[in-house]
Design a protein around this motif. Sequence first.
Motif, mmCIF file in Angstrom:
data_model
loop_
_atom_site.group_PDB
_atom_site.id
_atom_site.type_symbol
_atom_site.label_atom_id
_atom_site.label_comp_id
_atom_site.label_asym_id
_atom_site.label_seq_id
_atom_site.Cartn_x
_atom_site.Cartn_y
_atom_site.Cartn_z
ATOM 1 N N LEU A 1 0.825 -1.209 0.000
ATOM 2 C CA LEU A 1 0.000 0.000 0.000
ATOM 3 C C LEU A 1 0.862 1.263 0.000
ATOM 4 C CD1 LEU A 1 -2.881 -1.050 2.406
ATOM 5 C CD2 LEU A 1 -2.897 -0.960 -0.091
ATOM 6 N N HIS A 2 1.983 1.216 0.712
ATOM 7 C CA HIS A 2 2.898 2.358 0.728
ATOM 8 C C HIS A 2 3.464 2.606 -0.672
ATOM 9 C CE1 HIS A 2 5.881 5.209 2.090
ATOM 10 N NE2 HIS A 2 6.817 4.489 1.488
ATOM 11 N N HIS A 3 3.920 1.547 -1.323
ATOM 12 C CA HIS A 3 4.453 1.688 -2.678
ATOM 13 C C HIS A 3 3.359 2.093 -3.659
ATOM 14 C CE1 HIS A 3 8.579 0.424 -2.134
ATOM 15 N NE2 HIS A 3 8.175 -0.614 -1.412
ATOM 16 N N ALA A 4 2.144 1.563 -3.471
ATOM 17 C CA ALA A 4 1.039 1.911 -4.364
ATOM 18 C C ALA A 4 0.684 3.384 -4.226
ATOM 19 C CB ALA A 4 -0.168 1.037 -4.058
ATOM 20 N N LEU A 5 0.669 3.896 -3.009
ATOM 21 C CA LEU A 5 0.374 5.311 -2.798
ATOM 22 C C LEU A 5 1.462 6.182 -3.430
ATOM 23 C CD1 LEU A 5 -1.392 7.500 -1.485
ATOM 24 C CD2 LEU A 5 0.037 7.263 0.554
ATOM 25 N N HIS A 6 2.701 5.821 -3.213
ATOM 26 C CA HIS A 6 3.821 6.566 -3.775
ATOM 27 C C HIS A 6 3.769 6.544 -5.311
ATOM 28 C CE1 HIS A 6 7.809 8.291 -4.029
ATOM 29 N NE2 HIS A 6 8.153 7.314 -4.859
ATOM 30 N N THR A 7 3.516 5.397 -5.882
ATOM 31 C CA THR A 7 3.448 5.278 -7.334
ATOM 32 C C THR A 7 2.241 6.027 -7.887
ATOM 33 O OG1 THR A 7 4.499 3.107 -7.191
ATOM 34 C CG2 THR A 7 3.365 3.636 -9.245
ATOM 35 N N GLY A 8 1.105 5.941 -7.203
ATOM 36 C CA GLY A 8 -0.082 6.665 -7.653
ATOM 37 C C GLY A 8 0.136 8.172 -7.661
ATOM 38 N N LEU A 9 0.775 8.685 -6.637
ATOM 39 C CA LEU A 9 1.069 10.117 -6.592
ATOM 40 C C LEU A 9 2.066 10.513 -7.679
ATOM 41 C CD1 LEU A 9 1.279 10.720 -2.745
ATOM 42 C CD2 LEU A 9 -0.543 11.394 -4.309
ATOM 43 N N TRP A 10 3.029 9.633 -7.956
ATOM 44 C CA TRP A 10 3.997 9.900 -9.016
ATOM 45 C C TRP A 10 3.301 9.951 -10.377
ATOM 46 C CZ3 TRP A 10 5.923 7.609 -13.395
ATOM 47 C CH2 TRP A 10 7.113 8.129 -13.876
ATOM 48 N N ILE A 11 2.387 9.021 -10.627
ATOM 49 C CA ILE A 11 1.666 8.994 -11.894
ATOM 50 C C ILE A 11 0.789 10.236 -12.040
ATOM 51 C CG2 ILE A 11 -0.145 7.787 -13.190
ATOM 52 C CD1 ILE A 11 0.997 5.166 -12.078
ATOM 53 N N ILE A 12 0.094 10.623 -10.980
ATOM 54 C CA ILE A 12 -0.759 11.815 -11.032
ATOM 55 C C ILE A 12 0.081 13.068 -11.271
ATOM 56 C CG2 ILE A 12 -2.255 13.298 -9.634
ATOM 57 C CD1 ILE A 12 -3.353 10.700 -8.380
ATOM 58 N N GLY A 13 1.230 13.158 -10.607
ATOM 59 C CA GLY A 13 2.107 14.300 -10.826
ATOM 60 C C GLY A 13 2.635 14.350 -12.249
ATOM 61 N N PHE A 14 3.015 13.190 -12.779
ATOM 62 C CA PHE A 14 3.500 13.128 -14.151
ATOM 63 C C PHE A 14 2.405 13.541 -15.136
ATOM 64 C CE2 PHE A 14 4.362 10.756 -18.082
ATOM 65 C CZ PHE A 14 5.631 11.244 -18.376
ATOM 66 N N MET A 15 1.189 13.064 -14.897
ATOM 67 C CA MET A 15 0.075 13.443 -15.767
ATOM 68 C C MET A 15 -0.215 14.941 -15.673
ATOM 69 S SD MET A 15 -2.521 10.216 -15.274
ATOM 70 C CE MET A 15 -3.855 11.023 -16.122
ATOM 71 N N ALA A 16 -0.070 15.518 -14.487
ATOM 72 C CA ALA A 16 -0.299 16.958 -14.320
ATOM 73 C C ALA A 16 0.750 17.768 -15.069
ATOM 74 C CB ALA A 16 -0.292 17.319 -12.834
ATOM 75 N N VAL A 17 1.999 17.319 -15.038
ATOM 76 C CA VAL A 17 3.058 18.027 -15.764
ATOM 77 C C VAL A 17 2.809 17.951 -17.267
ATOM 78 C CG1 VAL A 17 5.516 17.956 -16.340
ATOM 79 C CG2 VAL A 17 4.781 17.802 -13.960
ATOM 80 N N ILE A 18 2.454 16.781 -17.767
ATOM 81 C CA ILE A 18 2.164 16.630 -19.196
ATOM 82 C C ILE A 18 0.968 17.492 -19.582
ATOM 83 C CG2 ILE A 18 1.418 14.995 -20.971
ATOM 84 C CD1 ILE A 18 4.349 14.753 -20.166
ATOM 85 N N PHE A 19 -0.065 17.527 -18.729
ATOM 86 C CA PHE A 19 -1.226 18.363 -18.998
ATOM 87 C C PHE A 19 -0.822 19.834 -19.066
ATOM 88 C CE2 PHE A 19 -4.551 21.148 -17.328
ATOM 89 C CZ PHE A 19 -5.535 20.940 -18.280
ATOM 90 N N ALA A 20 0.014 20.270 -18.132
ATOM 91 C CA ALA A 20 0.435 21.673 -18.117
ATOM 92 C C ALA A 20 1.234 22.025 -19.376
ATOM 93 C CB ALA A 20 1.276 21.950 -16.858
ATOM 94 N N VAL A 21 2.115 21.135 -19.794
ATOM 95 C CA VAL A 21 2.897 21.388 -21.007
ATOM 96 C C VAL A 21 1.980 21.470 -22.223
ATOM 97 C CG1 VAL A 21 4.591 20.364 -22.580
ATOM 98 C CG2 VAL A 21 5.032 20.413 -20.124
ATOM 99 N N LEU A 22 1.056 20.537 -22.348
ATOM 100 C CA LEU A 22 0.135 20.560 -23.484
ATOM 101 C C LEU A 22 -0.787 21.773 -23.433
ATOM 102 C CD1 LEU A 22 -0.785 16.784 -23.747
ATOM 103 C CD2 LEU A 22 0.687 18.115 -25.262
ATOM 104 N N PHE A 23 -1.184 22.184 -22.248
ATOM 105 C CA PHE A 23 -2.030 23.358 -22.104
ATOM 106 C C PHE A 23 -1.289 24.613 -22.555
ATOM 107 C CE2 PHE A 23 -3.930 26.845 -19.654
ATOM 108 C CZ PHE A 23 -5.251 26.713 -20.044
ATOM 109 N N VAL A 24 -0.040 24.746 -22.168
ATOM 110 C CA VAL A 24 0.759 25.915 -22.555
ATOM 111 C C VAL A 24 1.006 25.915 -24.064
ATOM 112 C CG1 VAL A 24 3.054 26.964 -22.347
ATOM 113 C CG2 VAL A 24 1.824 26.238 -20.312
ATOM 114 N N VAL A 25 1.302 24.750 -24.611
ATOM 115 C CA VAL A 25 1.538 24.668 -26.053
ATOM 116 C C VAL A 25 0.266 24.988 -26.831
ATOM 117 C CG1 VAL A 25 2.062 23.052 -27.925
ATOM 118 C CG2 VAL A 25 3.476 23.086 -25.876
ATOM 119 N N SER A 26 -0.870 24.489 -26.375
ATOM 120 C CA SER A 26 -2.120 24.736 -27.093
ATOM 121 C C SER A 26 -2.620 26.173 -26.912
ATOM 122 C CB SER A 26 -3.192 23.759 -26.634
ATOM 123 O OG SER A 26 -3.608 24.058 -25.322
ATOM 124 N N TRP A 27 -2.136 26.851 -25.903
ATOM 125 C CA TRP A 27 -2.568 28.246 -25.654
ATOM 126 C C TRP A 27 -2.200 29.142 -26.829
ATOM 127 C CZ3 TRP A 27 -5.503 30.030 -21.707
ATOM 128 C CH2 TRP A 27 -5.626 31.405 -21.590
#
Length: 68
Positions: free
Chosen positions: A40-66
Amino acid sequence: MLPSLLAAWYTHQMWFAVPLIVAISLVYGATRDEAMVPILHHALHTGLWIIGFMAVIFAVLFVVSWSL
């Protein structure tokens, strides 16, 4: 009317990511350990890492599409 409809559709699409992130995190955590607490500890850590990575990709795509 149309922008709010599109926003609702995109929000609905994002809910498909939740079970996918949970499943990937639990499987990845289970490959590391056999006890429940470390899994559960590793799953929480990995889940937060995936969400953070998706947020960074979203921000980059949002800035590019702006500028389009």
